[in-house]
Every structure is written in C-alpha cells, then in structure tokens.
Design an enzyme around this catalytic site. Structure first.
Site, PDB file in Angstrom:
ATOM      1  CG  ASP A  25      44.117  70.437  73.095  1.00  0.00           C
ATOM      2  OD1 ASP A  25      43.881  68.609  73.215  1.00  0.00           O
ATOM      3  OD2 ASP A  25      43.013  70.985  73.331  1.00  0.00           O
ATOM      4  CE1 TYR A  26      44.307  68.986  64.985  1.00  0.00           C
ATOM      5  CE2 TYR A  26      41.799  67.420  65.236  1.00  0.00           C
ATOM      6  CZ  TYR A  26      42.778  68.024  64.255  1.00  0.00           C
ATOM      7  OH  TYR A  26      41.904  68.392  63.535  1.00  0.00           O
ATOM      8  CG  ASP A  27      39.678  68.062  68.989  1.00  0.00           C
ATOM      9  OD1 ASP A  27      38.422  67.292  68.055  1.00  0.00           O
ATOM     10  OD2 ASP A  27      39.999  66.698  69.675  1.00  0.00           O
ATOM     11  CG  ASP A 198      39.910  73.370  73.683  1.00  0.00           C
ATOM     12  OD1 ASP A 198      40.876  72.228  74.399  1.00  0.00           O
ATOM     13  OD2 ASP A 198      38.818  73.302  74.017  1.00  0.00           O
TER      14      ASP A 198
HETATM   15 MG   LIG Z   1      40.380  70.643  73.367  1.00  0.00          MG
END
Ligand SMILES: [Mg+2]
Length: 249
Positions: A25-27, A198
């Site tokens: 995942d990124y953010d 997250d």
């Molecule tokens: Mg995220």
C-alpha cells in the site's frame, strides 16, 4: 499475532526460493498520511529502495489512488494496482481498466452534481471524484458533522448499491465488489506473497489472501498475521528484505 520486523523477515526467508511477490500500500504504509492527499510525496530514498526491491522481486504498489495520482509520486517505473483494483498499470506501460468503471461512472457523476448541497450540509468536508470512487476527507470537520455525514453516506450507498468504506479520516463511496484483496489474489495467482497495508481497505487484502504473509501497519483491529509500528518500520523491513536476495537483473 506476531509483531516485529525480525519475525516478518524470518517468515519472508521461507519464501525466498519460491519467487515471492510483494504488494505494498502507499499512503500510511510507505509514506506518512497527509491531511492534504496531494502532499504525500515519495522522496528519493524511498524511490531508490522500491527500485531495488523491484529488481529483486515482483513488486506491486496497491492503492486507492488513481493511476495518475500515484504515478505523480512514484513515476511509471513500477507495477501499480490503482483505485483499489479498478485500474492497473504494469511497469511496461500496459494499462487495464475494469468495465465496472464505465457502468458506475454515471452514478458518481450524478452524486457530484449535488456536491454544493453536501458541502453546505456537512461543513469542512472535502469531496473528491476519484473516477472509480468518491472520497470525503474528514480532516476539516467537527465530530457531530462527521457522524451526520457517515449516516448520510451509508444510506446513500445502500439505496444505490454502492460500497461505503470508512478509512482513516476519510470515507469513500465505491463500486461494489471491487477491492484490493480480489485484485491481489488474481494477480498473484497462488504465488507466495508479502502484503503490507495500514488501513481498512487493506483488510480485504489480508482476509482474501490468508496464505500470504500479511502485515498491518499501526494500531487497530486486523486480519493480518503480523503487525509493525509505522511507515518507518516498513522501510526498515523492506531494506532487510531487499538485502536477502542479490540483484538478478
Ligand atoms: Mg494506506
């Protein structure tokens, strides 16, 4: 559930000679969550790390962002799953868009016609049409208005058979049946994998890929097998994993 970088590293070692894929995942996973989503830039050090990983493993970045938004941060040199699985772009430049997008666009466009009324009714909300979803940033909102907005969106989603997703300081209306978990499962096709995320949208990735090594970043309920603290621990883990395998290309 186990916690800690060394436990995950150890688990990953067992996949080393099975050509594992890595889904990140990124953010909130690779970069800290920003109140302004356009500010979540990737610095040189992170990009270098991702490029090293990409030369040694099959790497995918998995995000709710549009392809344009995520490539704006990390460039076009990586395999990307965008819009939670509605859009894909390989590092060779092959783009695939789900036909579901065309089917649901009119619904989202109709919703956006009422944007002004919604902004008035729920002060502080920032509404974004992401193409395959509509997002509602809650950073500027007061608590009672957030509850009101949630009730409104849940009802709207129910009436129009959309999915409602509550994330970290963000809500989303989404096309039903599209999620990171399904997208990852199709791409990996039973190949061993490491999946790190997250947020609530990553829970689909964890629960639909139970055989993979799954890692939740930060606090909160999770289906993941492992947990680590924050995006900095993720980077530490990725560095360790990168060094487990010599460069192959
Ligand atoms: Mg995220």
């Amino acid at each position: 559930m186990e916690t800690g970088i060394s436990e995950i590293e150890k688990a990953f070692t067992t996949l080393l000679n099975k050509d594992p894929a890595i889904f990140l995942d990124y953010d909130g996973t690779l970069v800290p969550i920003q109140p302004d989503a356009d500010a979540a830039t990737a610095e040189r050090e992170l990009l270098d790390l991702l490029h090293i990983l990409d030369t040694r493993y099959t790497l995918w970045i998995v995000t709710g962002r549009t392809l344009d938004s995520i490539t704006g941060f990390i460039g076009t040199g990586f395999n990307i799953i965008g819009l939670h699985g509605l859009a894909m772009r390989t590092k060779d430049g092959i783009v695939t868009i789900s036909p579901m997008l065309e089917r649901y666009r009119p619904i989202f466009m109709r919703f956006m016609e009422d944007e002004h009324d919604i902004l008035e009714r729920f002060p502080g909300v920032v509404i974004k049409d992401k193409g395959g979803a509509i997002s509602f940033s809650l950073w500027g909102m007061e608590e009672p208005d957030i509850q009101g907005l949630e009730d409104f969106l849940r009802k709207y989603a129910e009436d129009l058979e959309l999915d409602f997703y509550p994330g970290k300081r963000i809500y989303e209306l989404r096309i039903p049946g599209i999620n990171k978990g399904k997208a990852i499962r199709e791409i990996r096709d039973q190949r061993p994998a490491l999946i790190i995320g997250d947020d609530i949208t990553d829970e689909d990735a964890f629960s639909l890929n139970k055989d993979a090594i799954t890692v939740k970043v930060g606090a909160g309920d999770t289906e993941a097998g492992f947990r680590i603290q924050d995006y900095l621990s993720v980077r530490e883990l990725l560095k360790a994993i990168a060094s487990q395998k010599p460069e192959t290309s």
